[in-house]
Design a protein around this motif. Sequence first.
Motif, PDB file in Angstrom:
ATOM      1  N   UNK A   1       0.857  -1.180   0.000  1.00  0.00           N
ATOM      2  CA  UNK A   1       0.000   0.000   0.000  1.00  0.00           C
ATOM      3  C   UNK A   1       0.899   1.239   0.000  1.00  0.00           C
ATOM      4  N   UNK A   2       0.641   2.166  -0.913  1.00  0.00           N
ATOM      5  CA  UNK A   2       1.414   3.412  -1.001  1.00  0.00           C
ATOM      6  C   UNK A   2       0.510   4.602  -0.710  1.00  0.00           C
ATOM      7  N   UNK A   3       1.041   5.586   0.029  1.00  0.00           N
ATOM      8  CA  UNK A   3       0.240   6.726   0.516  1.00  0.00           C
ATOM      9  C   UNK A   3       0.972   8.030   0.228  1.00  0.00           C
ATOM     10  N   UNK A   4       0.308   8.942  -0.512  1.00  0.00           N
ATOM     11  CA  UNK A   4       0.853  10.292  -0.755  1.00  0.00           C
ATOM     12  C   UNK A   4      -0.282  11.283  -0.559  1.00  0.00           C
ATOM     13  N   UNK A   5      -0.324  11.889   0.606  1.00  0.00           N
ATOM     14  CA  UNK A   5      -1.437  12.746   1.006  1.00  0.00           C
ATOM     15  C   UNK A   5      -0.994  13.549   2.217  1.00  0.00           C
ATOM     16  N   UNK A   6      -1.664  14.646   2.519  1.00  0.00           N
ATOM     17  CA  UNK A   6      -1.359  15.348   3.758  1.00  0.00           C
ATOM     18  C   UNK A   6      -1.533  16.845   3.749  1.00  0.00           C
ATOM     19  N   UNK A   7      -1.509  17.483   2.589  1.00  0.00           N
ATOM     20  CA  UNK A   7      -1.619  18.943   2.553  1.00  0.00           C
ATOM     21  C   UNK A   7      -2.907  19.433   3.201  1.00  0.00           C
ATOM     22  N   UNK A   8      -3.992  18.716   3.006  1.00  0.00           N
ATOM     23  CA  UNK A   8      -5.287  19.148   3.545  1.00  0.00           C
ATOM     24  C   UNK A   8      -5.380  18.979   5.058  1.00  0.00           C
ATOM     25  N   UNK A   9      -4.394  18.335   5.662  1.00  0.00           N
ATOM     26  CA  UNK A   9      -4.361  18.189   7.118  1.00  0.00           C
ATOM     27  C   UNK A   9      -3.409  19.189   7.771  1.00  0.00           C
TER      28      UNK A   9
ATOM     29  N   UNK B   1       3.260  -4.405   3.756  1.00  0.00           N
ATOM     30  CA  UNK B   1       4.173  -3.285   3.530  1.00  0.00           C
ATOM     31  C   UNK B   1       3.420  -1.999   3.199  1.00  0.00           C
ATOM     32  N   UNK B   2       3.848  -0.911   3.820  1.00  0.00           N
ATOM     33  CA  UNK B   2       3.172   0.380   3.706  1.00  0.00           C
ATOM     34  C   UNK B   2       4.238   1.440   3.497  1.00  0.00           C
ATOM     35  N   UNK B   3       4.157   2.193   2.407  1.00  0.00           N
ATOM     36  CA  UNK B   3       5.140   3.239   2.126  1.00  0.00           C
ATOM     37  C   UNK B   3       4.444   4.588   2.018  1.00  0.00           C
ATOM     38  N   UNK B   4       5.150   5.624   2.431  1.00  0.00           N
ATOM     39  CA  UNK B   4       4.597   6.976   2.519  1.00  0.00           C
ATOM     40  C   UNK B   4       5.517   7.946   1.797  1.00  0.00           C
ATOM     41  N   UNK B   5       4.963   8.791   0.943  1.00  0.00           N
ATOM     42  CA  UNK B   5       5.683   9.925   0.375  1.00  0.00           C
ATOM     43  C   UNK B   5       5.179  11.172   1.092  1.00  0.00           C
ATOM     44  N   UNK B   6       6.076  11.907   1.698  1.00  0.00           N
ATOM     45  CA  UNK B   6       5.666  13.052   2.511  1.00  0.00           C
ATOM     46  C   UNK B   6       5.035  14.146   1.665  1.00  0.00           C
ATOM     47  N   UNK B   7       4.318  15.034   2.339  1.00  0.00           N
ATOM     48  CA  UNK B   7       3.726  16.184   1.664  1.00  0.00           C
ATOM     49  C   UNK B   7       4.744  17.325   1.680  1.00  0.00           C
ATOM     50  N   UNK B   8       5.798  17.165   0.848  1.00  0.00           N
ATOM     51  CA  UNK B   8       6.943  18.065   0.898  1.00  0.00           C
ATOM     52  C   UNK B   8       6.969  19.115  -0.188  1.00  0.00           C
ATOM     53  N   UNK B   9       5.825  19.525  -0.700  1.00  0.00           N
ATOM     54  CA  UNK B   9       5.793  20.489  -1.800  1.00  0.00           C
ATOM     55  C   UNK B   9       6.407  21.824  -1.407  1.00  0.00           C
ATOM     56  N   UNK B  10       6.809  22.574  -2.419  1.00  0.00           N
ATOM     57  CA  UNK B  10       7.701  23.707  -2.358  1.00  0.00           C
ATOM     58  C   UNK B  10       7.688  24.658  -1.204  1.00  0.00           C
ATOM     59  N   UNK B  11       6.530  25.076  -0.743  1.00  0.00           N
ATOM     60  CA  UNK B  11       6.524  26.115   0.279  1.00  0.00           C
ATOM     61  C   UNK B  11       7.006  25.604   1.625  1.00  0.00           C
TER      62      UNK B  11
ATOM     63  N   UNK C   1       9.380  11.337  -9.595  1.00  0.00           N
ATOM     64  CA  UNK C   1      10.313  11.048  -8.503  1.00  0.00           C
ATOM     65  C   UNK C   1       9.567  10.664  -7.223  1.00  0.00           C
ATOM     66  N   UNK C   2       8.408  11.267  -6.978  1.00  0.00           N
ATOM     67  CA  UNK C   2       7.592  10.842  -5.837  1.00  0.00           C
ATOM     68  C   UNK C   2       7.233   9.367  -5.987  1.00  0.00           C
ATOM     69  N   UNK C   3       6.755   8.996  -7.173  1.00  0.00           N
ATOM     70  CA  UNK C   3       6.407   7.591  -7.413  1.00  0.00           C
ATOM     71  C   UNK C   3       7.614   6.685  -7.379  1.00  0.00           C
ATOM     72  N   UNK C   4       8.715   7.145  -7.951  1.00  0.00           N
ATOM     73  CA  UNK C   4       9.950   6.368  -7.948  1.00  0.00           C
ATOM     74  C   UNK C   4      10.422   6.122  -6.514  1.00  0.00           C
ATOM     75  N   UNK C   5      10.359   7.170  -5.673  1.00  0.00           N
ATOM     76  CA  UNK C   5      10.754   7.016  -4.280  1.00  0.00           C
ATOM     77  C   UNK C   5       9.874   6.025  -3.543  1.00  0.00           C
TER      78      UNK C   5
END
Length: 295
Positions: free
Chosen positions: A168-176, A207-217, A280-284
């Motif tokens: 399971x892959x998770x990329x989310x978080x800005x709305x929180x 297995x659970x992987x997370x891509x952080x909500x690391x966008x520019x600002x 790169x987010x997906x690759x990571x």
Amino acid sequence: GYGHSETGQGGEGSPGTLRYLAVHDSEYPEFAYTSLLVDSSQPKTSKWKARGDVKLWWRNGANAKYGGKIYKGNLSPLTSNGRWFGPEFGFGQIIGDYYKNDDVLLIKPAWGGHNLVSQFRSPYAVAKRGGAIGPSYIEMFNNVQEVLFNLGKEFPEWEGRGYQIVGFAWHQGTSDKSPDKVAEEYKLNLPDLISSVRSEFGKPKLPFVIATTGMGYGGEPSPSPYESYHAVEKAQLWVAGVDKPANVLADDTRDYFEPSEKSPRNQGFHWNGNARSYFRVGQGLGKKMANLLGE
């Protein structure tokens, strides 16, 4: 958000598009982008490859609503709607190569602007802190069941085949990220989501992987303990005072952000629509997942 395949602020093939990456492949060491082309010797004009060994199923949630159009088929940058893609494209390249002798199915539940505190609120979070199970959490599993319980209908070439759920892959978080109360609860809601997902699938070590909500600002990347990072990012990187569950890895995405002048859009959020960022987010995520699968 999504990365642009062909068109940016400067028109066809402009900076930040996948076409630009293929044409200027030697400038981007993280991946051989010309390998995504049918004819790597003609990066300006070649069609994109479609991977028959990796398939995508996605019900369009870009309007933040449920019940959108279904896009499905062999994975390519055009599988979604012919113009753009999300992290699943880079993720699928890594996972497809990892499973050299197996087929891969990516099921993508995603809706714009949905948070973990309410829309994706999990049963474990409800049991511990109240509230109601989120409609996006419910719909996520509705999507999964729609595909897997009707696999031969959705993908006739797989009629009669079984499947294994492996990650399971998770990329989310800005709305929180706001208000502060919601951001602080993320460190509790995230492990509860992991436990709930694993319980739904009957796989306590999934297995659970997370891509952080690391966008520019957010600012420049820094090492652990990530003192300058937002509370949501710290929760995703497991430095927010909550123990990290087993078989979970997170990827700090701050370094993947590209400025607007090198991107198809000038947004700040949604990675400025930059194809390199989304790839790169997906690759990571894919590399982290392969790491867990190989253990």
